[in-house]
Design an enzyme around this catalytic site. Structure first.
Site, short mmCIF file in Angstrom:
data_model
loop_
_atom_site.label_atom_id
_atom_site.label_comp_id
_atom_site.label_asym_id
_atom_site.label_seq_id
_atom_site.Cartn_x
_atom_site.Cartn_y
_atom_site.Cartn_z
CB CYS A 96 6.92 -15.78 3.46
SG CYS A 96 7.89 -15.16 2.10
N1 COA Z 1 17.98 1.11 -6.11
C1 COA Z 1 17.82 2.44 -5.90
N2 COA Z 1 16.62 3.01 -5.72
C2 COA Z 1 15.53 2.22 -5.78
C3 COA Z 1 15.62 0.82 -5.99
C4 COA Z 1 16.90 0.28 -6.17
N3 COA Z 1 17.10 -1.04 -6.35
N4 COA Z 1 14.38 0.30 -5.99
C5 COA Z 1 13.54 1.33 -5.77
N5 COA Z 1 14.23 2.49 -5.65
C6 COA Z 1 13.70 3.84 -5.43
C7 COA Z 1 12.29 3.97 -5.93
O1 COA Z 1 12.28 4.30 -7.29
C8 COA Z 1 11.74 5.07 -5.04
O2 COA Z 1 12.14 6.31 -5.56
P1 COA Z 1 11.11 7.55 -5.56
O3 COA Z 1 10.85 7.82 -4.11
O4 COA Z 1 11.90 8.61 -6.25
O5 COA Z 1 9.91 7.09 -6.30
C9 COA Z 1 12.45 4.88 -3.72
O6 COA Z 1 13.64 4.11 -4.02
C10 COA Z 1 11.62 4.14 -2.68
O7 COA Z 1 11.12 2.92 -3.27
P2 COA Z 1 10.12 1.96 -2.54
O8 COA Z 1 9.85 0.76 -3.39
O9 COA Z 1 8.96 2.72 -2.04
O10 COA Z 1 11.07 1.51 -1.31
P3 COA Z 1 10.70 0.90 0.07
O11 COA Z 1 11.31 1.74 1.10
O12 COA Z 1 9.27 0.53 0.20
O13 COA Z 1 11.54 -0.48 0.05
C11 COA Z 1 11.18 -2.87 -0.17
C12 COA Z 1 11.24 -1.52 -0.86
C13 COA Z 1 10.73 -3.91 -1.15
C14 COA Z 1 12.55 -3.22 0.38
C15 COA Z 1 10.19 -2.75 1.03
O14 COA Z 1 9.01 -2.14 0.63
C16 COA Z 1 9.84 -4.08 1.65
O15 COA Z 1 10.69 -4.89 2.01
N6 COA Z 1 8.53 -4.32 1.83
C17 COA Z 1 8.06 -5.53 2.43
C18 COA Z 1 8.10 -6.63 1.45
C19 COA Z 1 7.78 -7.95 2.07
O16 COA Z 1 7.72 -8.11 3.26
N7 COA Z 1 7.57 -8.92 1.27
C20 COA Z 1 7.29 -10.22 1.75
C21 COA Z 1 7.98 -11.13 0.85
S1 COA Z 1 8.12 -12.64 1.67
#
Ligand code: COA
Length: 372
Positions: A155
């Protein structure tokens, strides 16, 4: 010697996929998987898959839809991969094609003839082949001179390439360097993975980096660049030519992108905000000296936190614009798309920050100032 960004270009693919469309396809896949494996799930031998939701995606990431090169294959429950036919060697390759489209726009905006470009750097998260370098194909397609090479810093590919371009110019090896960043991210997206299926979109950007004395009016002086990397497995993609013979793992999800989003969030926010603050101190810049932050577009909550730490107050949409809602995460292209679409209101002397962060971990900050 002052080095500037003379102009940028953007290629946006023709199709869009909304969260609702993506979730409908994913949930149909989940339903089918759970029905097919009902006995094994009941016996506790397999885990039932959970559905995805539009609300979660919007709340957790800020993404509302994404632009994609190909839509049908991505949404078709039988496939869930974009259908991108291979082209013959005689044809312009896809990544070169989208790079050329973005490059032509940047060159036109700068009033630059391609023949005056001395070097092309193609820098992106995933290159469609190891060699010949995509950059050389782009150089050839444009009729540019000099030399070209490819690089990859996930990225942070665009910001790292801008520093490279700037260094090449300062060293006297080139006067005008074209950076292209063709981020065709949907090809490595795992559309069967609930945690990541919604993250990426496709786009390509081009950045023309030049000596100030040949640049058009209104170019962006590069006040300083700073790069940082720290090894982490939290965003990883193991696809590569060394594992093609490994039958057992050929279809492993880890041959596509995998990430520990929560860990990335927690670790990258302090890394990036500290780096920006340190870079500002080195350049003797205060938060009030900055009109805008064009941040990497991976997660809107993450950007809110980083912007707040840098500016000392919650940033408005004008101070830290989002393109994530419409483009999704476009890897290295994200901060440049934000810059390209949200910089027309800058007056001579206004300053801003382009900042990327992502896999590696890698982060790059580039402070720019609008010229007259
Ligand atoms: N639909 C519904 N629920 C979902 C889901 C989906 N597609 N994916 C995950 N969940 C649920 C999980 O199971 C979890 O449930 P639980 O609390 O009962 O265990 C809950 O939602 C939270 O999941 P989590 O993965 O912790 O969510 P988050 O708030 O961390 O968001 C991302 C996920 C990936 C959007 C976020 O962490 C993010 O963007 N991080 C940065 C990534 C990044 O910058 N990457 C760089 C790439 S260039």
């Amino acid at each position: 010697m002052t080095v500037v960004i003379s102009a940028t270009g953007l290629y946006t693919p023709p199709y869009t996929i909304s969260n609702a469309e993506l979730v409908a396809s994913f949930n149909a896949y989940v339903e089918r998987f759970n029905a097919e494996h009902a006995a094994a799930i009941a016996a506790g031998e397999k885990q039932a898959l959970l559905p995805s939701s539009v609300e979660f995606i919007e709340k957790a990431s800020g993404i509302k839809h994404r632009f994609v090169l190909e839509k049908d294959g991505m949404l078709d429950v039988e496939r869930m991969v974009p259908i991108i036919p291979e082209r013959p060697n005689e044809a312009l390759s896809l990544q070169a094609e989208v790079s050329v489209a973005a490059a032509k726009q940047a060159l036109e905006r700068a009033g630059r003839d391609p023949m005056d470009v001395d070097a092309v750097i193609c820098s992106c998260s995933s290159l469609q082949r190891p060699y010949p370098a995509l950059a050389i194909e782009v150089q050839n397609a444009l009729g540019a001179g000099g030399f070209g090479y490819d690089m990859n810093v996930a990225c942070s590919s665009a910001t790292f390439a801008i520093q490279n371009a700037s260094d090449i110019i300062r060293a006297g090896h080139a006067r005008s360097v074209l950076v292209v960043n063709p981020e065709l991210c949907t090809g490595h997206l795992n559309l069967r993975d609930r945690d990541t299926h919604f993250i990426f979109g496709d786009a390509a950007v081009a950045i023309l980096v030049e000596r100030a004395d040949m640049a058009p009016p209104g170019a962006w002086a590069i006040l300083g660049t700073k790069l940082q990397t720290r090894f982490s497995n939290n965003i990883r993609n193991n696809f590569g030519f060394l594992n093609r013979g490994d039958e057992a793992h050929r279809d492993d999800p880890d041959k596509l992108i995998t990430q520990q989003g929560r860990k990335v969030f927690k670790e990258v926010v302090p890394m990036v905000s500290e780096m920006i603050l340190q870079h500002m101190a080195e350049l003797d810049l205060k938060p009030s000296d900055l009109k805008r932050l064009w941040l990497h577009q991976a997660n809107s909550n993450m950007n809110r936190l980083i912007a707040e730490r840098v500016l000392g107050h919650e940033a408005s949409q004008e101070e830290a614009p989002t393109v994530l809602d419409t483009y999704g995460n476009t890897a290295g292209a994200g901060s440049i798309i934000a810059f390209h679409l949200h910089s027309n209101d800058f007056k001579a002397g206004d300053r801003g920050l382009i900042c990327s962060f992502g896999a590696g971990y890698s982060a790059g900050s580039i402070f720019v100032q609008k010229s007259a």
